[in-house]
Design a protein around this motif. Structure first.
Motif, PDB file in Angstrom:
ATOM      1  N   THR A   1       0.503  43.844  41.165  1.00 53.62           N
ATOM      2  CA  THR A   1       0.606  45.292  41.269  1.00 53.62           C
ATOM      3  C   THR A   1       0.313  46.005  39.959  1.00 53.62           C
ATOM      4  OG1 THR A   1       2.269  44.938  42.956  1.00 53.62           O
ATOM      5  CG2 THR A   1       2.103  47.146  42.109  1.00 53.62           C
ATOM      6  N   CYS A   2       0.572  45.337  38.859  1.00 55.99           N
ATOM      7  CA  CYS A   2       0.336  45.962  37.545  1.00 55.99           C
ATOM      8  C   CYS A   2      -1.101  46.461  37.469  1.00 55.99           C
ATOM      9  CB  CYS A   2       0.603  44.936  36.443  1.00 55.99           C
ATOM     10  SG  CYS A   2       0.049  45.478  34.824  1.00 55.99           S
ATOM     11  N   VAL A   3      -1.265  47.755  37.192  1.00 58.58           N
ATOM     12  CA  VAL A   3      -2.607  48.330  37.164  1.00 58.58           C
ATOM     13  C   VAL A   3      -3.224  48.319  35.755  1.00 58.58           C
ATOM     14  CG1 VAL A   3      -2.418  49.757  39.228  1.00 58.58           C
ATOM     15  CG2 VAL A   3      -1.589  50.642  37.048  1.00 58.58           C
ATOM     16  N   ARG A   4      -2.590  47.604  34.860  1.00 61.71           N
ATOM     17  CA  ARG A   4      -3.142  47.458  33.504  1.00 61.71           C
ATOM     18  C   ARG A   4      -3.413  48.823  32.875  1.00 61.71           C
ATOM     19  NH1 ARG A   4      -2.370  43.057  36.771  1.00 61.71           N
ATOM     20  NH2 ARG A   4      -3.541  41.224  36.136  1.00 61.71           N
ATOM     21  N   CYS A   5      -2.435  49.718  32.975  1.00 61.06           N
ATOM     22  CA  CYS A   5      -2.639  51.067  32.459  1.00 61.06           C
ATOM     23  C   CYS A   5      -2.168  51.211  31.019  1.00 61.06           C
ATOM     24  CB  CYS A   5      -1.907  52.075  33.337  1.00 61.06           C
ATOM     25  SG  CYS A   5      -0.119  51.875  33.292  1.00 61.06           S
ATOM     26  N   GLY A   6      -1.361  50.254  30.562  1.00 61.13           N
ATOM     27  CA  GLY A   6      -0.907  50.312  29.178  1.00 61.13           C
ATOM     28  C   GLY A   6       0.166  51.355  28.903  1.00 61.13           C
ATOM     29  N   MET A   7       0.671  51.971  29.958  1.00 63.39           N
ATOM     30  CA  MET A   7       1.691  53.001  29.750  1.00 63.39           C
ATOM     31  C   MET A   7       2.959  52.433  29.122  1.00 63.39           C
ATOM     32  SD  MET A   7       2.085  55.776  32.747  1.00 63.39           S
ATOM     33  CE  MET A   7       3.757  56.363  32.703  1.00 63.39           C
ATOM     34  N   CYS A   8       3.212  51.156  29.371  1.00 65.17           N
ATOM     35  CA  CYS A   8       4.442  50.550  28.876  1.00 65.17           C
ATOM     36  C   CYS A   8       4.398  50.249  27.381  1.00 65.17           C
ATOM     37  CB  CYS A   8       4.748  49.280  29.659  1.00 65.17           C
ATOM     38  SG  CYS A   8       3.345  48.143  29.755  1.00 65.17           S
ATOM     39  N   ALA A   9       3.216  50.353  26.766  1.00 67.33           N
ATOM     40  CA  ALA A   9       3.120  49.988  25.346  1.00 67.33           C
ATOM     41  C   ALA A   9       4.178  50.701  24.502  1.00 67.33           C
ATOM     42  CB  ALA A   9       1.722  50.286  24.832  1.00 67.33           C
TER      43      ALA A   9
ATOM     44  N   PRO B   1       4.287  45.389  26.164  1.00 69.78           N
ATOM     45  CA  PRO B   1       4.846  44.553  27.235  1.00 69.78           C
ATOM     46  C   PRO B   1       3.765  43.910  28.107  1.00 69.78           C
ATOM     47  CG  PRO B   1       6.144  46.538  27.009  1.00 69.78           C
ATOM     48  CD  PRO B   1       4.981  46.684  26.063  1.00 69.78           C
ATOM     49  N   VAL B   2       2.835  44.728  28.571  1.00 66.04           N
ATOM     50  CA  VAL B   2       1.804  44.173  29.458  1.00 66.04           C
ATOM     51  C   VAL B   2       0.926  43.156  28.709  1.00 66.04           C
ATOM     52  CG1 VAL B   2       0.262  46.143  29.040  1.00 66.04           C
ATOM     53  CG2 VAL B   2      -0.076  44.748  31.068  1.00 66.04           C
ATOM     54  N   ALA B   3       0.763  43.347  27.409  1.00 63.81           N
ATOM     55  CA  ALA B   3      -0.038  42.404  26.631  1.00 63.81           C
ATOM     56  C   ALA B   3       0.659  41.047  26.534  1.00 63.81           C
ATOM     57  CB  ALA B   3      -0.291  42.958  25.234  1.00 63.81           C
TER      58      ALA B   3
ATOM     59  N   HIS C   1      11.512  51.816  31.905  1.00 65.10           N
ATOM     60  CA  HIS C   1      11.562  53.276  31.852  1.00 65.10           C
ATOM     61  C   HIS C   1      10.172  53.859  31.629  1.00 65.10           C
ATOM     62  CE1 HIS C   1      15.950  54.155  31.709  1.00 65.10           C
ATOM     63  NE2 HIS C   1      15.966  52.872  31.449  1.00 65.10           N
ATOM     64  N   TYR C   2       9.211  52.999  31.459  1.00 60.51           N
ATOM     65  CA  TYR C   2       7.849  53.461  31.174  1.00 60.51           C
ATOM     66  C   TYR C   2       6.856  53.088  32.249  1.00 60.51           C
ATOM     67  CZ  TYR C   2       8.912  55.032  26.463  1.00 60.51           C
ATOM     68  OH  TYR C   2       9.408  55.725  25.395  1.00 60.51           O
ATOM     69  N   CYS C   3       7.162  52.067  33.020  1.00 55.61           N
ATOM     70  CA  CYS C   3       6.190  51.602  34.009  1.00 55.61           C
ATOM     71  C   CYS C   3       6.398  52.335  35.327  1.00 55.61           C
ATOM     72  CB  CYS C   3       6.317  50.110  34.232  1.00 55.61           C
ATOM     73  SG  CYS C   3       5.260  49.553  35.580  1.00 55.61           S
ATOM     74  N   PRO C   4       5.399  53.098  35.755  1.00 52.18           N
ATOM     75  CA  PRO C   4       5.578  53.850  37.009  1.00 52.18           C
ATOM     76  C   PRO C   4       5.815  52.917  38.200  1.00 52.18           C
ATOM     77  CG  PRO C   4       3.328  54.117  36.136  1.00 52.18           C
ATOM     78  CD  PRO C   4       4.090  53.349  35.127  1.00 52.18           C
ATOM     79  N   LEU C   5       5.315  51.699  38.103  1.00 55.05           N
ATOM     80  CA  LEU C   5       5.455  50.781  39.234  1.00 55.05           C
ATOM     81  C   LEU C   5       6.725  49.939  39.127  1.00 55.05           C
ATOM     82  CD1 LEU C   5       1.703  49.913  39.230  1.00 55.05           C
ATOM     83  CD2 LEU C   5       2.880  51.274  40.939  1.00 55.05           C
ATOM     84  N   GLY C   6       7.511  50.186  38.112  1.00 58.94           N
ATOM     85  CA  GLY C   6       8.794  49.495  38.004  1.00 58.94           C
ATOM     86  C   GLY C   6       8.661  48.011  37.729  1.00 58.94           C
ATOM     87  N   ILE C   7       7.646  47.650  36.986  1.00 55.68           N
ATOM     88  CA  ILE C   7       7.439  46.219  36.730  1.00 55.68           C
ATOM     89  C   ILE C   7       8.405  45.730  35.654  1.00 55.68           C
ATOM     90  CG2 ILE C   7       5.782  44.571  35.768  1.00 55.68           C
ATOM     91  CD1 ILE C   7       3.680  46.172  37.442  1.00 55.68           C
ATOM     92  N   ASP C   8       9.066  44.633  35.994  1.00 56.84           N
ATOM     93  CA  ASP C   8      10.127  44.104  35.141  1.00 56.84           C
ATOM     94  C   ASP C   8       9.547  43.038  34.207  1.00 56.84           C
ATOM     95  OD1 ASP C   8      12.370  42.989  34.052  1.00 56.84           O
ATOM     96  OD2 ASP C   8      13.488  42.855  35.932  1.00 56.84           O
TER      97      ASP C   8
HETATM   98  S1  SF4 Z   1       3.038  50.362  32.664  1.00 53.75           S
HETATM   99 FE1  SF4 Z   1       3.375  48.935  34.371  1.00 53.75          FE
HETATM  100  S2  SF4 Z   1       1.459  48.986  35.498  1.00 53.75           S
HETATM  101 FE2  SF4 Z   1       1.001  49.882  33.511  1.00 53.75          FE
HETATM  102  S3  SF4 Z   1       0.315  48.147  32.267  1.00 53.75           S
HETATM  103 FE3  SF4 Z   1       2.516  48.332  31.922  1.00 53.75          FE
HETATM  104  S4  SF4 Z   1       3.438  46.904  33.399  1.00 53.75           S
HETATM  105 FE4  SF4 Z   1       1.300  47.284  34.071  1.00 53.75          FE
END
Ligand code: SF4
Ligand code: SF4
Lengths: 219, 440
Positions: free
Chosen positions: B49-57, B73-75, B115-122
């Protein structure tokens, strides 16, 4: 070309909608079965109340810390997703197709507005592409898959835009537009576009953990 | 600057010895078994589901401090789990070293990224999963593995022997009786109102905390006890090393000590990760939805004591002070309001950090990171300059952090960045400033 067009709006359209609907249901069902089999203990923490509470806060623009800290992306994301739903469903020429095929109709967006929203989607696609290329933290995690999905959306809307404005060969562009749209529908259950299906569950689960167990907000 | 984990490889005896025993085939066999046995819909959903948007950085203090995208985090997931899944577990021993270094030493499992990932990825869950794989492969940092061994052999984190434990309590009782002649540290009192539990570093080298707690409880006239058997230690590093089997044994011993003593509840000292073990992780592993014995963290307990008037403050601790929100009791238990009420009741001049409460930055010690020892210390300290800036901006000279791990992490940045801030537990301040009627 006419045959291809006929194929695209006939059997292929059925196929695309079929794959989209059945594929989505199958994926949701199989994920749910897997969750019941392997994550039952965690599934049991899910509650409607806290799932919806979290989803609600995340649906509000700038309603969460993540949105607030990424303002440009937030605006782009909201515009993008709203248009992505509004335009295909409420576009006059799409409604006309429903009408000719199935004989039902409903209110359409004014053409000028729909046109503007289409442009908005294309602009946001370019913004997303710019992020993927220029922001190091996004580039680091971007793969071909992400480009494919983005290009698919962009092509669908840009061919639609060109066809509507009768730029280039109308039949070719319309056919391409239909094919792209169908490819996108088919892609939803099987690519990252599936965040449309699973995103709410993922958010709902974390919302339930934070709300029900950890007694803290997650937005 | 963009680096990758390969560019910052750190030598560690445990990791080196671990990977020396591995081949890609052995690795694959283990990984497939772990995925089959423990990887379910959560892992699958998160990765797909992670859309690789980098919002969680921006969520992660490592990224915010190092300004290197490979710490986002996503990295971290990209450099570990995605590769593992892509290659169906057929990866090199060197790659496992990298996974271990990321998962054990570059993520505090602080859950801020949710608190940063819109998709709630843990992401913290994914990192825990990577740790689990590394543990199963025998690739764990030496220091944290040693504490896991200690848990296994002694049921406490610091190789404290059974008689040393009792000895230490008696010693502290003796010491405290100089100040309060009637003071007791009651052992093995069946049916007491609560069992007080501490983490092993307290008897090992922070004995004054036991002294202070005993003083406060005696002053308040409480009916309490401590166990004389293993099960007294509520810390749990096996939870962070990925050794869920030992983690479960430790929590079982802990709950069983309380049940054997038929206490009404367990009161936990000022520690965050211990609270996570008992409130979130251990109970689930052992098959309980929530903890089988009521559990209260010190923050809440002190709040109770102050509000019920069982203890009173003779004076307030002079400010300005700031409050550090420990992840495991704030994002993990929602004690942010009570923490503030307690601090305002015992201190003057509270200056808040920004961001704070659920949005607070981690101390960068938690999640077992500090327990991975000296080889990884620098990455951790440089990786939390954002916290140092946050502390500095308050302009205070005292920071209250109701968590042992946080003390460790904050001490290091205070030292490194010359912040000149003194760290306090709630207990330190309450003990210092309370009315001491029973004292001689
Ligand atoms: S914010 Fe969520 S969806 Fe976007 S890259 Fe990070 S983990 Fe993936
Ligand atoms: S350290 Fe905290 S914010 Fe960073 S990846 Fe780990 S859980 Fe997320």
């Amino acid at each position: 070309m006419l045959e291809l067009y006929a194929l695209a709006v006939g059997p292929l359209a059925w196929l695309a909608f079929g794959v989209f609907v059945i594929g989505s249901l199958a994926r949701l069902f199989s994920m749910y079965s897997l969750a019941k089999k392997k994550d039952a203990a965690f599934l049991s923490y899910m509650t409607w109340r806290y799932s919806l509470r979290s989803i609600f806060h995340w649906l509000i623009p700038f309603g969460s810390l993540g949105w607030r800290e990424n303002p440009a992306l937030t605006v782009a994301t909201y515009v993008f997703h709203i248009c992505l739903f509004l335009v295909p469903i409420f576009l006059m020429s799409h409604i006309v197709m429903w009408d000719t095929s199935f004989g039902f109709t409903y209110a359409a967006l004014p053409d000028g507005l729909a046109d503007g929203l289409t442009v908005a989607v294309m602009v946001v696609c370019l913004f997303f592409a710019w992020r993927r290329l220029s922001l190091p933290e996004v580039r680091f995690v971007t793969s071909n898959h992400d480009w494919l999905v983005l290009v698919l959306v962009f092509c669908t809307f840009s061919t639609g835009f060109l066809a509507y404005h009768q730029i280039g060969d109308s039949l070719t562009l319309t056919t391409l537009h239909v094919l792209c749209g169908e490819a996108m529908l088919i892609a939803i259950p099987f690519t990252r576009l599936s965040h449309m299906l699973f995103g709410f569950f993922a958010r709902g689960y974390i919302g339930s953990e934070f709300g029900g167990v950890r007694r803290a907000k997650d937005w | 600057m963009t680096t990758t984990i390969a560019d910052r490889r750190i030598e560690d005896a445990g990791l080196e010895a671990g990977i020396a025993r591995l081949t890609p085939e052995k690795i694959q066999k283990t990984i497939l078994a772990v995925l089959e046995g423990e990887g379910g819909a959560r892992l699958k959903t998160y990765v797909e589901t992670c859309v690789r948007c980098g919002m969680c950085a921006k969520a992660c203090h490592y990224y915010m401090s190092h300004k290197d995208p490979s710490y986002a985090p996503v990295a971290k997931v990209r450099q570990t789990m995605w590769e593992i899944l892509k290659h169906k577990g057929l990866v090199s021993p060197e790659f496992i070293h990298q996974c271990a270094q990321i998962a054990y030493t570059e993520c505090n499992l602080c859950r801020r990224c949710m608190h940063y990932c819109p998709l709630g990825i843990d992401t913290a869950y994914i990192m825990s999963f990577v740790r689990r794989i590394c543990h199963k492969l025998g690739v764990t940092p030496q220091y944290i593995q040693d504490t896991a061994h200690s848990h296994s052999a002694t049921m406490n984190q610091m190789w404290v022997k059974d008689d040393e434990w009792i000895d230490t309590l008696k010693w502290q009782e003796d010491e405290a009786r100089d100040e309060m002649p009637e003071l007791r540290i009651p052992l093995e009192v069946e049916g007491a109102d609560f069992m007080y539990s501490v983490i092993a570093p307290e008897p090992k080298f922070r004995t004054q905390l036991i002294y202070q707690a005993a003083f406060i409880f005696n002053q308040a006239g409480l009916n309490w006890t401590m166990p004389a058997t293993p099960g007294w230690d509520n810390s749990n590093m096996a939870m962070f090393s990925g050794d869920m089997e030992i983690m479960g044994r430790v929590e079982m011993a802990h709950f069983e000590a309380a049940q054997r003593l038929r206490v009404k509840r367990i009161v936990m000292g000022e520690c965050g990760h211990a609270f996570r073990a008992i409130y979130d992780v251990g109970n689930r592993w052992l098959g309980w939805g929530m903890h089988p014995v009521p559990v209260v963290h010190s923050i809440e307990f002190f709040w109770d004591l102050l509000n019920s008037g069982k203890i009173r403050m003779a004076k307030k601790y002079p400010g300005p002070v700031t409050i550090h929100d420990p992840c495991n009791v704030i994002r993990g238990r929602g004690l942010m309001d009570k923490l503030r009420e307690v601090v305002h009741a015992i201190c003057d001049g509270v200056v808040e950090m920004t961001p704070n409460r659920e949005h607070n930055y981690c101390c960068c010690a938690g999640g077992g990171v500090i327990n991975c020892g000296p080889p990884f210390k620098n990455v951790r300290i440089v990786g939390n300059s954002v916290k140092a800036d946050q502390l500095k901006a308050t302009g205070v000279k005292t920071c209250i952090a109701p968590c042992h791990n946080c003390h460790g992490g904050l001490e290091d940045i205070i030292h490194k960045y010359g912040l000149g801030i003194e760290l306090k537990f709630l207990g330190d301040i309450i003990y210092e400033c309370m009315e001491k009627k029973g004292a001689s």
